[in-house]
Design a protein around this motif. Structure first.
Motif, PDB file in Angstrom:
ATOM      1  N   GLN B  43      60.293   8.397   4.980  1.00 44.28           N
ATOM      2  CA  GLN B  43      60.398   9.176   3.696  1.00 44.28           C
ATOM      3  C   GLN B  43      59.418   8.637   2.784  1.00 44.28           C
ATOM      4  N   ASN B  44      58.970   7.537   2.477  1.00 39.12           N
ATOM      5  CA  ASN B  44      58.054   7.123   1.495  1.00 39.12           C
ATOM      6  C   ASN B  44      56.854   7.129   1.922  1.00 39.12           C
ATOM      7  N   VAL B  45      56.288   7.080   3.110  1.00 37.98           N
ATOM      8  CA  VAL B  45      54.809   6.763   3.266  1.00 37.98           C
ATOM      9  C   VAL B  45      54.312   5.705   2.573  1.00 37.98           C
ATOM     10  N   PRO B  46      54.655   4.345   2.955  1.00 37.64           N
ATOM     11  CA  PRO B  46      54.200   3.357   2.143  1.00 37.64           C
ATOM     12  C   PRO B  46      52.650   3.101   2.586  1.00 37.64           C
ATOM     13  N   ASP B  47      52.015   2.406   1.557  1.00 39.66           N
ATOM     14  CA  ASP B  47      50.330   1.909   1.952  1.00 39.66           C
ATOM     15  C   ASP B  47      50.403   1.218   3.160  1.00 39.66           C
ATOM     16  N   VAL B  48      51.397   0.104   3.319  1.00 37.70           N
ATOM     17  CA  VAL B  48      51.213  -0.489   4.518  1.00 37.70           C
ATOM     18  C   VAL B  48      52.694  -0.994   4.936  1.00 37.70           C
ATOM     19  N   VAL B  49      52.924  -1.400   6.197  1.00 31.87           N
ATOM     20  CA  VAL B  49      54.147  -1.679   6.733  1.00 31.87           C
ATOM     21  C   VAL B  49      53.971  -3.215   7.318  1.00 31.87           C
ATOM     22  N   ASN B  75      48.468   6.635  10.647  1.00 31.42           N
ATOM     23  CA  ASN B  75      47.392   5.826  10.219  1.00 31.42           C
ATOM     24  C   ASN B  75      47.799   4.756   9.036  1.00 31.42           C
ATOM     25  N   ILE B  76      49.118   4.412   8.790  1.00 30.10           N
ATOM     26  CA  ILE B  76      49.634   3.426   8.014  1.00 30.10           C
ATOM     27  C   ILE B  76      49.290   2.265   8.398  1.00 30.10           C
ATOM     28  N   PRO B  77      48.571   1.247   7.621  1.00 33.82           N
ATOM     29  CA  PRO B  77      48.279  -0.107   8.198  1.00 33.82           C
ATOM     30  C   PRO B  77      49.354  -0.785   8.546  1.00 33.82           C
ATOM     31  N   PHE B  78      49.716  -1.525   9.851  1.00 35.71           N
ATOM     32  CA  PHE B  78      50.952  -2.076  10.401  1.00 35.71           C
ATOM     33  C   PHE B  78      50.629  -3.437  10.859  1.00 35.71           C
ATOM     34  N   ILE B  79      51.296  -4.475  10.278  1.00 34.38           N
ATOM     35  CA  ILE B  79      51.367  -5.770  10.546  1.00 34.38           C
ATOM     36  C   ILE B  79      52.861  -6.353  11.256  1.00 34.38           C
ATOM     37  N   PHE B  80      52.649  -6.616  12.133  1.00 32.46           N
ATOM     38  CA  PHE B  80      53.794  -7.300  13.136  1.00 32.46           C
ATOM     39  C   PHE B  80      53.983  -8.785  12.565  1.00 32.46           C
ATOM     40  N   LEU B  81      55.273  -8.948  12.173  1.00 26.83           N
ATOM     41  CA  LEU B  81      55.803 -10.295  12.287  1.00 26.83           C
ATOM     42  C   LEU B  81      56.599 -10.791  13.428  1.00 26.83           C
ATOM     43  N   THR B  82      56.247 -12.054  14.107  1.00 28.73           N
ATOM     44  CA  THR B  82      56.774 -12.338  15.092  1.00 28.73           C
ATOM     45  C   THR B  82      56.905 -13.758  15.037  1.00 28.73           C
ATOM     46  N   ALA B  83      58.187 -14.283  15.621  1.00 23.72           N
ATOM     47  CA  ALA B  83      58.451 -15.876  15.903  1.00 23.72           C
ATOM     48  C   ALA B  83      57.523 -16.256  16.990  1.00 23.72           C
ATOM     49  N   LYS B  84      57.257 -15.616  17.928  1.00 19.09           N
ATOM     50  CA  LYS B  84      56.322 -16.110  18.967  1.00 19.09           C
ATOM     51  C   LYS B  84      55.152 -15.246  19.227  1.00 19.09           C
ATOM     52  N   MET B  85      54.202 -15.571  19.479  1.00 18.26           N
ATOM     53  CA  MET B  85      53.044 -14.728  19.930  1.00 18.26           C
ATOM     54  C   MET B  85      52.478 -14.898  21.277  1.00 18.26           C
ATOM     55  N   GLU B  86      53.114 -14.290  22.037  1.00 15.54           N
ATOM     56  CA  GLU B  86      52.708 -14.145  23.560  1.00 15.54           C
ATOM     57  C   GLU B  86      51.341 -13.300  23.682  1.00 15.54           C
ATOM     58  N   ARG B  87      50.452 -13.646  24.224  1.00 16.44           N
ATOM     59  CA  ARG B  87      49.321 -12.756  24.482  1.00 16.44           C
ATOM     60  C   ARG B  87      49.619 -11.280  24.956  1.00 16.44           C
ATOM     61  N   GLU B  88      50.649 -11.173  25.705  1.00 14.99           N
ATOM     62  CA  GLU B  88      51.111  -9.861  25.987  1.00 14.99           C
ATOM     63  C   GLU B  88      51.541  -9.169  24.958  1.00 14.99           C
ATOM     64  N   ASP B  89      52.515  -9.766  24.178  1.00 17.36           N
ATOM     65  CA  ASP B  89      53.122  -9.009  23.100  1.00 17.36           C
ATOM     66  C   ASP B  89      52.068  -8.675  21.944  1.00 17.36           C
ATOM     67  N   GLN B  90      51.029  -9.519  21.934  1.00 17.39           N
ATOM     68  CA  GLN B  90      50.091  -9.279  21.065  1.00 17.39           C
ATOM     69  C   GLN B  90      49.440  -8.007  21.232  1.00 17.39           C
ATOM     70  N   ARG B  91      48.813  -7.818  22.837  1.00 16.52           N
ATOM     71  CA  ARG B  91      48.296  -6.842  23.350  1.00 16.52           C
ATOM     72  C   ARG B  91      48.862  -5.338  23.018  1.00 16.52           C
ATOM     73  N   LYS B  92      50.124  -5.605  23.150  1.00 17.52           N
ATOM     74  CA  LYS B  92      51.070  -4.274  23.281  1.00 17.52           C
ATOM     75  C   LYS B  92      50.916  -3.647  21.875  1.00 17.52           C
ATOM     76  N   GLY B  93      51.140  -4.778  20.821  1.00 17.70           N
ATOM     77  CA  GLY B  93      51.247  -4.227  19.405  1.00 17.70           C
ATOM     78  C   GLY B  93      49.817  -3.770  19.315  1.00 17.70           C
ATOM     79  N   MET B  94      48.663  -4.241  19.592  1.00 19.30           N
ATOM     80  CA  MET B  94      47.330  -3.842  19.368  1.00 19.30           C
ATOM     81  C   MET B  94      47.178  -2.591  20.035  1.00 19.30           C
TER      82      MET B  94
END
Lengths: 131, 361
Positions: B43-49, B75-94
């Motif tokens: 609805q709002n198309v923010p500058d970043v999520v 193309n909205i820049p997207f930043i994940f917050l996560t309690a743990k950063m497994e390499r696999e999780d990071q790769r999935k997000g990227m």
């Protein structure tokens, strides 16, 4: 009154065909130059009553051709030859450059045939009478 | 003021982060679950999520997948917050196109630095796209003014003259109707070229394989056949291998080959000899090599670095009509597929255009 000699400096063959059909039926004798350099060479060699000049020309552009013609006339004390610029470019800056270069008239393409003929008639009957 | 959408189900974390971001000058919307977060983003198309990974109803990955499907939000820049950063999780997000991962607990400075970087990158990209758009619009106007105006002028003027009684003779009617016809065709080609210009500069997606396979030699034969009029058929020579490819879109291949052959035929000398070579070289990672040669009347100083939308190679007295856009379009197609276009004039007055295009085996 003898033939009106017109030099047409235009690179697009289709436009030359249009001028040929319009002007030859107005009893004008036509010479064609398909680029700016040839146009200048023709002007230097011969005398014309009128020049129709395109702006987007190969080798030397129309604005520079007009400037050269006016300079040549001054240096060699030749009678001023009327120049009608006919171009698709309708920008105000080009308009200014055209008249700064010494042209007498400016006509945009596509032009109204009646307007074009009236312009030609103006210069056909405006040339000096030679005794 | 830049807008941020924060999607986080931990109430205290969400509220505290919102407050701090607002102190840093951001306008901050919040959502406490995935479904609400997606709705607010669309609805709002923010500058970043900024988005937690584990959320009620929808995970952060699912939200990013949905946003990727829409032009407005992809193309909205997207930043994940996560309690743990497994390499696999990071790769999935990227892989989904996220720009960063922040591990909880985090310092607000870390988050703000990431936000600032993403927003700066976004602004820089926007600037580049705007500049490219301005350039394309400028090219479009310049070409249209001359190249559409000239044939239109002929069509309007000649058709008007044909209605005058004094121009009613057979000879003029024939000349005028031929000229109107060729002007119409020229205008048609120019308009199609302009459409291709905008398409190639602004609407191409990433090149993929899996398109409908195209017989390159078959297409080339069809293109060459258009120029093989009875007078010219002995002057065009084709030397072709059989090549099938699915990495080049049919319309792009057709455009590339048509423009190169059209250019060669237009600028060939009186004898009009045009040689076309089509081959594949290089083994597994092959290159399609298309070479189009013609003899010219004179040597001209022109190479691939001189190709611009409205520059015509060799503006000689007897130059052929055209927008000068053809070689430029051929260059754009070549660049789209990460190939090379090489232009050469040799001492023996041969103009050569050679294209190298990577294709799958």
């Amino acid at each position: 009154m003898g033939d009106i000699n017109v030099l047409i400096i235009e690179d697009e063959r289709i436009n030359c065909m249009i001028y040929d059909n319009l002007l030859s039926r107005m009893n004008m004798k036509l010479s064609f130059a398909y680029d700016g350099l040839t146009g200048i060479q023709e002007f230097v060699k011969n005398t014309y009553d009128l020049i129709l000049l395109d702006l987007g020309l190969p080798r030397i552009g129309g604005i520079d051709v007009a400037k050269y013609i006016r300079t040549h006339e001054q240096v060699y004390q030749r009678e001023k030859t009327p120049i009608i610029v006919i171009t698709a470019d309708d920008s105000p800056l080009t308009f200014k450059h055209v008249f700064d270069a010494g042209a007498d008239e400016y006509l945009n393409k596509p032009f109204n045939i009646t307007t074009f003929k009236e312009l030609l008639t103006k210069y056909k009957f405006n040339r000096p009478v030679t005794g | 003021m830049k807008s941020v959408l924060l999607i986080e189900d931990e109430d205290l974390l969400r509220e505290n982060t919102k407050e701090l971001l607002e102190e840093y000058g951001y306008r901050c919307m919040t959502a406490h679950d995935g479904r609400e977060g997606l709705k607010l983003a669309v609805q709002n198309v923010p500058d970043v999520v900024i988005c937690d990974v584990l959320l009620p109803f929808m995970t952060g990955y699912e939200i990013k997948e949905e946003l990727n499907k829409l032009t407005e939000t992809a193309n909205i820049p997207f930043i994940f917050l996560t309690a743990k950063m497994e390499r696999e999780d990071q790769r999935k997000g990227m892989d989904l196109g996220a720009q960063d991962y922040i591990t909880k607990p985090f310092r607000i400075k870390e988050l703000v630095n990431s936000l600032n970087s993403r927003l700066a990158q976004k602004d820089a990209m926007k600037e580049i796209v705007n500049t490219q758009l301005v350039t394309t619009i400028s090219e479009f106007i310049h070409i249209s003014k001359h190249e559409c105006n000239t044939p239109l002028h002929a069509i309007i003027t000649l058709s008007e003259l044909m209605s005058y009684p004094e121009y009613n003779d057979k000879e003029f009617i024939h000349k005028a109707s031929t000229a109107i016809n060729s002007s119409g065709k020229r205008l048609f080609k120019t308009l199609n070229n302009l459409i291709d210009l905008v398409r190639l500069k602004h609407y191409h997606s990433d090149v993929e394989s899996g398109n409908q396979p195209v017989s390159v030699n078959g297409m080339l034969e069809d293109i060459a056949a258009r120029y093989m009029t009875p007078e010219k058929k002995d002057h065009m020579h084709l030397y072709m291998e059989n090549i099938l490819t699915d990495t080049i879109l049919k319309e792009d291949l057709n455009l590339l080959m048509s423009e190169l052959i059209d250019n060669a035929v237009k600028y060939a000398n009186v004898d009009g000899e045009v040689n076309v070579h089509l081959e594949v070289a290089g083994g597994k990672k092959s290159n399609l090599i298309l070479t189009v040669e013609n003899l010219t009347d004179e040597i001209i100083d022109f190479n691939e670095n001189d190709i611009e939308p409205f520059s015509r190679a060799g503006r000689r007295e007897n130059k052929k009509q055209g927008s000068g856009l053809g070689l430029y379009l051929a260059l754009l197609v070549t660049k789209k597929y990460k190939g090379n276009l090489v232009i050469d004039y040799s001492q023996d007055k041969v103009f050569t255009a050679r294209v190298f295009l990577p294709i799958s085996e």
